[in-house]
Structures are given as C-alpha cells and as structure tokens.
Design a protein around this motif. Structure first.
Motif, mmCIF file in Angstrom:
data_model
loop_
_atom_site.group_PDB
_atom_site.id
_atom_site.type_symbol
_atom_site.label_atom_id
_atom_site.label_comp_id
_atom_site.label_asym_id
_atom_site.label_seq_id
_atom_site.Cartn_x
_atom_site.Cartn_y
_atom_site.Cartn_z
ATOM 1 N N ARG A 189 0.835 -1.209 0.000
ATOM 2 C CA ARG A 189 0.000 0.000 0.000
ATOM 3 C C ARG A 189 0.871 1.262 0.000
ATOM 4 O O ARG A 189 0.570 2.239 -0.696
ATOM 5 C CB ARG A 189 -0.933 -0.004 1.213
ATOM 6 N N GLU A 190 1.954 1.231 0.754
ATOM 7 C CA GLU A 190 2.831 2.390 0.826
ATOM 8 C C GLU A 190 3.495 2.657 -0.521
ATOM 9 O O GLU A 190 3.583 3.815 -0.963
ATOM 10 C CB GLU A 190 3.893 2.170 1.910
ATOM 11 N N PRO A 224 -5.597 -2.716 -6.367
ATOM 12 C CA PRO A 224 -5.573 -2.058 -7.681
ATOM 13 C C PRO A 224 -5.177 -0.582 -7.562
ATOM 14 O O PRO A 224 -5.719 0.151 -6.721
ATOM 15 C CB PRO A 224 -7.015 -2.201 -8.172
ATOM 16 N N LEU A 225 -4.261 -0.148 -8.392
ATOM 17 C CA LEU A 225 -3.817 1.238 -8.350
ATOM 18 C C LEU A 225 -4.958 2.195 -8.668
ATOM 19 O O LEU A 225 -4.978 3.337 -8.182
ATOM 20 C CB LEU A 225 -2.653 1.436 -9.324
ATOM 21 N N ALA A 226 -5.916 1.743 -9.449
ATOM 22 C CA ALA A 226 -7.051 2.599 -9.804
ATOM 23 C C ALA A 226 -7.877 3.004 -8.595
ATOM 24 O O ALA A 226 -8.649 3.970 -8.664
ATOM 25 C CB ALA A 226 -7.935 1.898 -10.831
ATOM 26 N N SER A 227 -7.727 2.288 -7.489
ATOM 27 C CA SER A 227 -8.501 2.598 -6.292
ATOM 28 C C SER A 227 -7.862 3.691 -5.438
ATOM 29 O O SER A 227 -8.453 4.134 -4.447
ATOM 30 C CB SER A 227 -8.687 1.332 -5.440
ATOM 31 N N PHE A 228 -6.668 4.167 -5.818
ATOM 32 C CA PHE A 228 -5.973 5.182 -5.033
ATOM 33 C C PHE A 228 -6.390 6.581 -5.487
ATOM 34 O O PHE A 228 -6.817 6.778 -6.635
ATOM 35 C CB PHE A 228 -4.462 4.994 -5.166
ATOM 36 N N PRO A 229 -6.289 7.566 -4.605
ATOM 37 C CA PRO A 229 -6.750 8.923 -4.940
ATOM 38 C C PRO A 229 -6.114 9.463 -6.221
ATOM 39 O O PRO A 229 -4.903 9.382 -6.424
ATOM 40 C CB PRO A 229 -6.293 9.746 -3.717
ATOM 41 N N GLY A 230 -6.959 9.993 -7.080
ATOM 42 C CA GLY A 230 -6.514 10.610 -8.313
ATOM 43 C C GLY A 230 -6.157 9.654 -9.427
ATOM 44 O O GLY A 230 -5.727 10.095 -10.502
ATOM 45 N N MET A 231 -6.352 8.329 -9.214
ATOM 46 C CA MET A 231 -5.852 7.361 -10.178
ATOM 47 C C MET A 231 -6.918 6.783 -11.105
ATOM 48 O O MET A 231 -6.591 6.306 -12.191
ATOM 49 C CB MET A 231 -5.150 6.216 -9.446
#
Length: 397
Positions: A189-190, A224-231
C-alpha cells in the motif's frame, strides 16, 4: 530478377530487430527434445473448473458467440467484470463505456500502448519485465525506461527514489505489474501510494497488468492502483481469465478504465483482432461469478505447490526467493557455483531433466538478471515432486 528482395534493407521492421524467437519457444523445444519436465512457460497442466468448461460448451451448442461478438465484448462478460471489480475492490465501472474485452491480457497491453503512445514517448517499467512489454513499447515507437527491482531481504524490492528519478518531461506513462512476473513481488500500500502520488504530480497515465490478482500469498494483498486517490481517471487496468481459471488457451482478457481511455484503446484494438473468443466470453462471465470459495481454494493449492517446489530448490542448493504472488519462483544460481543463467538453463534439461527460464531475458540491463532463473509451479503436484527430486539429485547428490 523477379522475386528477388533487396539485401540493402532487413526484412524485419527495425523496431522489432532486437526481438527474435522468444526464450519460451527455445526452452519448450528443449523440453520436447530431451523429455525434460517443462517448468519454463507459465501454463497449467490441468484444466480449470469443469462447470466453466461446460459453460463454454453450452455457449457453443446454443450458438452464442459462434459469430462475431460485439466489439467491446459480450454484455454478460462486461457486466461480470464490473461486478467483480465492485465486489473485490469497491471499484465502480460502467459496463457499456468503461470495459473492453480483449484477446487475453497480451492484446490488451499491445492495444493500450499502441493507442496511448506517440513515437519518442518514454514508458517507465519495472525490470525484469514480461517480454511482451518491451516489444509492444517498441511497436508503438516508444522508449522504455527500466527501473530495476533488486534483491533485498529475500525479495525483489522497488526503489521509489529511482522510480521518481526515471520520470522525465518525455515520460508518457508508467507500466506497472503487480503481482509481478517474474519476481513474485506484490507492491505494498505504501509503495502504491507513492506511485499514485508521482503519477498525479507529473500528470502521467498508468497501465497496470493485474493478471495474477488472485494469486497472492503470506498475507500479501492485491490493491488495484485505480482505487488510489486521483488514479481512476488516469489508469488503464488490465486482467484476464487465463491465470485465474487455468484456461490460458481461451485468451479472454479485459481493460477497465475511464470512458476516454477505453475509447482510445478500442480504437487500436479493433485493428488487431477486432473480436475474439466469442463462446469463451460467456463462460468467463460465469467464472467471474464463482463464489469466494473457488478463489480461496485456488490460492491455497498454488501456495502448497509453491512451497513444495521452493523446498526442493532450496534442498538442491539454489538461493530461493519465495514469491508473495504469481505462480513463478525466482532462484539465484550463484550458490551452485554458476553465474550465467542462459548457459545454466540451456544445460539444465540434460543435466537435471528440468526446464527453466533465465531471468536475464526480462532485463534491459542483462547483467542485473544474469544469475537468476525462474521456475513455474502451476503444475500437478506429482510433476513438481518429480522435478524437485531431479533437481536435488543433480545438484545435491
């Protein structure tokens, strides 16, 4: 003279000149010629769930998919993909505008890079990387910029500072693979938070290859990276059915992304295969709706196989990096007194009756990967047991 070709210009497009016959073809041929156990190419030696195979047969018999399916994919599969993303990750997508079905993840990667890159654009990717990445970047006229994952405390790790330094004013996108083939690394996550921050800060597109999303071990979690802010609006997420359901020959993959990105990728994809795998799309729609018990059992089975093969490799004297994801284990051959993975793998079928892949083929910096060799453990237990015993006999006496 009629039929003659000019010797002044090579027949192969110069963008592909560095890519010859893949190492997988070479090693598979060695397996056949020597009768060795093939732990090189990553395909299972058993089929997936019977009910999913029967769903494909049913679709064939009922005439569903025998002719061209819709360009974006059959509605049943697009809906199943969106439901899977919602149920597993809390990601919401519109099946009509934000999903595209492809001929496996390989076509999805090719179509995405062809759609999004202009000649000269830089693509930052983690090396070692799946060999089609380099070829697809080259076909699109892009320039690959490798960021090397290096061994540290029993696993291959990403240097976030090196990643940040690799981004220039010419960088168009980041190509991220987690769980990572061939090293088995699963980004934390980091790490993903920092990648997302970098992408937003530098206004980069991101392409994520998530085909091993259901194969994570030892408490690792696929995020999934798409779930991170702005992604969400800048990420093209790619996955497929082959690895999760053990039907690699069906070639059913998919893209999920914002409408503009999906439209762009579809513009390239329609001139590659146009459509593919009609009846299998209906079957995969049913597969994605299987209960959690299927995914849990699949993961547990692969974990047991990982540990079986890893133990055999350790007993044979290899340095072993137990993967946190995928169905490959990377080994270090230096404890065996070896340092050239290519020579080692070419001799291994005769020496031990087993086939593996030299990791150096996945590197631009070949010297970084020279001592590492990859074995696949997506095989029947008895096959892995036999392979482990052969390796022990060959190297440990």
């Amino acid at each position: 003279m009629a039929g003659m070709t000019s010797s002044a210009r090579p027949l192969l497009n110069r963008r592909l000149a560095e890519f010859g016959t893949t190492i997988f073809a070479e090693m598979s041929a060695l397996a056949l010629s020597t009768g060795a156990i093939n732990l090189g190419q990553g395909f299972p030696d058993t089929d997936g769930p019977r009910e999913i195979r029967e769903a494909a047969v049913r679709a064939l018999r009922e005439g569903r998919g025998n002719q061209y399916p819709p360009g974006p994919g059959v509605p049943e599969l697009r809906t199943a993909v969106t439901e899977h993303q919602r149920r597993r990750y809390g990601l919401s997508y519109d099946p009509d505008t934000e999903v595209l079905v492809t001929a496996g993840a390989t076509e999805a990667i090719a179509a995405t890079l062809l759609a999004l890159l202009e000649p000269g654009d830089e693509v930052v990717a983690f090396e070692p990387y799946y060999d089609s990445y380099a070829a697809c970047i080259a076909m699109a006229g892009g320039t690959r910029v490798p960021v090397t994952l290096r061994p540290h405390e029993g696993a291959f790790r990403l240097d976030l500072d090196e990643l940040r330094d690799a981004v220039t004013e010419n960088t168009r996108l980041l190509l991220i693979n987690t769980p990572h083939n061939p090293t088995g690394t699963v980004l934390s996550r980091e790490e993903l938070t920092e990648i997302a921050r970098l992408a937003v800060e530098r206004d980069l597109l991101v392409v994520t290859d998530e085909v091993y999303e259901h194969l994570v071990f030892d408490g690792a979690e696929h995020l999934p990276l798409a779930s991170f802010p702005g992604m969400r609006e800048r990420t093209v997420s790619i996955s497929s059915a082959g690895k999760t359901f053990s039907f690699t020959g069906w070639k059913v993959g998919w893209v999920t992304a914002a409408p503009g990105l999906v439209t762009a990728v579809r513009s390239a994809k329609q001139y590659l295969t146009y459509v593919a795998s009609g009846p299998f799309q209906y079957a995969v729609a049913e597969a994605l709706a299987l209960p959690d018990a299927y995914f849990d059992a699949f993961r547990a089975d692969m974990l047991a196989k990982r540990d079986l093969l890893a133990a055999g490799l350790e007993e044979a004297g290899f340095g072993v990096f137990r993967p946190a994801g995928t169905y490959f284990v990377t080994t270090d051959i230096r404890p065996l007194g070896e340092s050239d993975g290519f020579a080692f793998c070419r001799a291994l079928p005769e020496r031990a009756g087993v086939v593996a892949i030299p990791n150096a083929v996945f590197y631009d910096h070949r010297e970084e990967g020279a001592p590492f060799v990859r074995f696949a453990f997506c095989k029947r237990t008895e096959v892995l047991t036999d392979a482990a015993e052969r390796l022990r006999k060959a190297f440990a006496g």
